[in-house]
Motif scaffolding. Structure first.
Motif, PDB file in Angstrom:
ATOM      1  N   UNK A  79       0.841  -1.191   0.000  1.00  0.00           N
ATOM      2  CA  UNK A  79       0.000   0.000   0.000  1.00  0.00           C
ATOM      3  C   UNK A  79       0.881   1.247   0.000  1.00  0.00           C
ATOM      4  N   UNK A  80       0.507   2.226  -0.829  1.00  0.00           N
ATOM      5  CA  UNK A  80       1.283   3.451  -0.906  1.00  0.00           C
ATOM      6  C   UNK A  80       2.468   3.377  -1.833  1.00  0.00           C
ATOM      7  N   UNK A  81       2.606   2.279  -2.579  1.00  0.00           N
ATOM      8  CA  UNK A  81       3.773   2.129  -3.461  1.00  0.00           C
ATOM      9  C   UNK A  81       3.619   2.880  -4.774  1.00  0.00           C
ATOM     10  N   UNK A  82       2.403   3.328  -5.090  1.00  0.00           N
ATOM     11  CA  UNK A  82       2.181   4.079  -6.330  1.00  0.00           C
ATOM     12  C   UNK A  82       1.432   3.329  -7.404  1.00  0.00           C
ATOM     13  N   UNK A  83       0.951   2.116  -7.118  1.00  0.00           N
ATOM     14  CA  UNK A  83       0.277   1.303  -8.131  1.00  0.00           C
ATOM     15  C   UNK A  83      -0.955   2.006  -8.693  1.00  0.00           C
ATOM     16  N   UNK A  84      -1.849   2.416  -7.789  1.00  0.00           N
ATOM     17  CA  UNK A  84      -3.110   3.012  -8.251  1.00  0.00           C
ATOM     18  C   UNK A  84      -2.870   4.341  -8.947  1.00  0.00           C
ATOM     19  N   UNK A  85      -1.931   5.137  -8.430  1.00  0.00           N
ATOM     20  CA  UNK A  85      -1.620   6.408  -9.100  1.00  0.00           C
ATOM     21  C   UNK A  85      -1.109   6.159 -10.507  1.00  0.00           C
ATOM     22  N   UNK A  86      -0.273   5.152 -10.678  1.00  0.00           N
ATOM     23  CA  UNK A  86       0.232   4.822 -12.004  1.00  0.00           C
ATOM     24  C   UNK A  86      -0.919   4.469 -12.946  1.00  0.00           C
ATOM     25  N   UNK A  87      -1.857   3.648 -12.476  1.00  0.00           N
ATOM     26  CA  UNK A  87      -3.000   3.270 -13.318  1.00  0.00           C
ATOM     27  C   UNK A  87      -3.837   4.499 -13.670  1.00  0.00           C
ATOM     28  N   UNK A  88      -4.039   5.394 -12.712  1.00  0.00           N
ATOM     29  CA  UNK A  88      -4.816   6.612 -12.978  1.00  0.00           C
ATOM     30  C   UNK A  88      -4.133   7.499 -14.011  1.00  0.00           C
ATOM     31  N   UNK A  89      -2.806   7.572 -13.957  1.00  0.00           N
ATOM     32  CA  UNK A  89      -2.082   8.359 -14.961  1.00  0.00           C
ATOM     33  C   UNK A  89      -2.201   7.702 -16.330  1.00  0.00           C
ATOM     34  N   UNK A  90      -2.106   6.377 -16.391  1.00  0.00           N
ATOM     35  CA  UNK A  90      -2.239   5.672 -17.663  1.00  0.00           C
ATOM     36  C   UNK A  90      -3.564   5.999 -18.338  1.00  0.00           C
ATOM     37  N   UNK A  91      -4.625   6.105 -17.537  1.00  0.00           N
ATOM     38  CA  UNK A  91      -5.955   6.333 -18.078  1.00  0.00           C
ATOM     39  C   UNK A  91      -6.276   7.809 -18.291  1.00  0.00           C
TER      40      UNK A  91
END
Length: 310
Positions: free
Chosen positions: A39-51
């Motif tokens: 948690x907090x590693x940046x996974x979800x932020x990366x996906x949000x940037x991709x989209x």
């Protein structure tokens, strides 16, 4: 092989916090890719940037060969996504939600009822009634979110924690669905903290830690033998004596031996009269790989010295 996702030097900052730090990522078409990390590693932020849901601070993103977010209007109809849990209008039924989502897509209303019914059937919600979504269980909401992602037969499927809230049977059904979609040509990318599911499902994984992509590798490489053999024997002392220097660890009847050929090792021990109960090459688990590469995660709070817990 064509890459469906490419990032170059991707950075996303929120004030003084760097959520994504210089990520270079390539995901080829036709695979099942798992994005892992605490948690907090940046996974979800990366996906949000991709989209294109948030804009990068620096770097480049390509989705399906097109620059993002500049070509979002052309790219996103070809992408199915669920990020940070399923979104829905709680006062409406599941079918009504999907009809509204479908109406926002290209092509008008032709075939809408069939698309909605097929999507619901695929995720195990074919028999839902007119109850509002606010009365759904977490697992039903999750299934509905994935149905929404499947409405337009996407070329690329991006899912954030797709099995959250599902029971073991539901997790198995979701895995089977994603395998079938991938076999039909859809590239599947899922962000998850469930290492067992990623291990069972994915061809390739990326591991993030503190905003950085610290590993991107095929599962076949990660599962390769380590060059050590795990040996169980009622005669551990005889193994140590016979192999002289190759034994790297011994605990009870378990002996760990440095050797590249388990069959040759077994033949040597049997020829020397050493009894062998069990013998297998050592392989690292996905859990071991991730723990070696990542920190403790953003949701842990430790104390040090006499500092009081707040």
């Amino acid at each position: 092989m064509t890459d469906v996702i490419v990032t170059r030097g991707l950075v996303k900052r929120f004030g003084r916090v760097t959520a994504v730090a210089g990520v270079d990522l390539r995901i080829p078409a036709g695979i099942r890719f798992g994005l892992l990390g605490p948690n907090g590693s940046g996974k979800t932020t990366l996906v949000r940037v991709l989209l294109g849901l948030v804009h990068a601070t620096a770097g480049e993103v390509e989705l399906l060969g097109e620059p993002m977010p500049r070509r979002a209007a052309r790219v996103l109809p070809r992408v199915g996504a669920m990020v940070e849990g399923p979104a829905a209008w709680g006062n409406l039924s599941g079918r009504a939600n999907l009809r509204l989502i479908d109406a926002a897509g290209p092509g008008g209303g032709r075939g809408r009822r069939q698309r909605v019914d097929e999507a619901l059937e695929r995720v195990g919600l074919g028999g839902i009634d007119r109850r509002p979504v606010r009365a759904y269980s977490l697992g039903m909401r999750q299934r509905l979110g994935i149905a929404a992602a499947l409405l337009r037969a996407p070329e690329l499927l991006l899912l954030d924690e797709p099995t959250n809230g599902l029971d073991p049977r539901g997790i198995g059904e979701m895995r089977d669905l994603l395998v079938a979609l991938n076999a039909a040509g859809t590239t599947v990318v899922l962000s998850s903290h469930l290492l067992g599911e990623v291990d069972a499902l994915c061809h390739r994984v990326g591991v993030m830690d503190a905003g950085r992509l610290v590993l991107e590798e095929d599962m076949t490489v990660l599962r390769a033998p380590t060059g050590r053999v795990l040996l169980r024997t009622p005669d551990p002392a005889a193994v140590v004596a016979e192999l002289d220097g190759r034994v790297v660890e011994r605990s009870g009847d378990l002996v760990v031996v440095r050797h590249d050929d388990p069959a040759a090792l077994n033949a040597r021990l049997v020829a020397a009269g050493v009894r062998v109960a069990e013998l297998a090459p050592e392989r690292r688990s996905l859990e071991q790989v991730v723990l070696e590469l990542t920190g403790q995660g953003a949701d842990r709070v430790d104390t040090s010295g006499n500092e009081a817990r707040r």
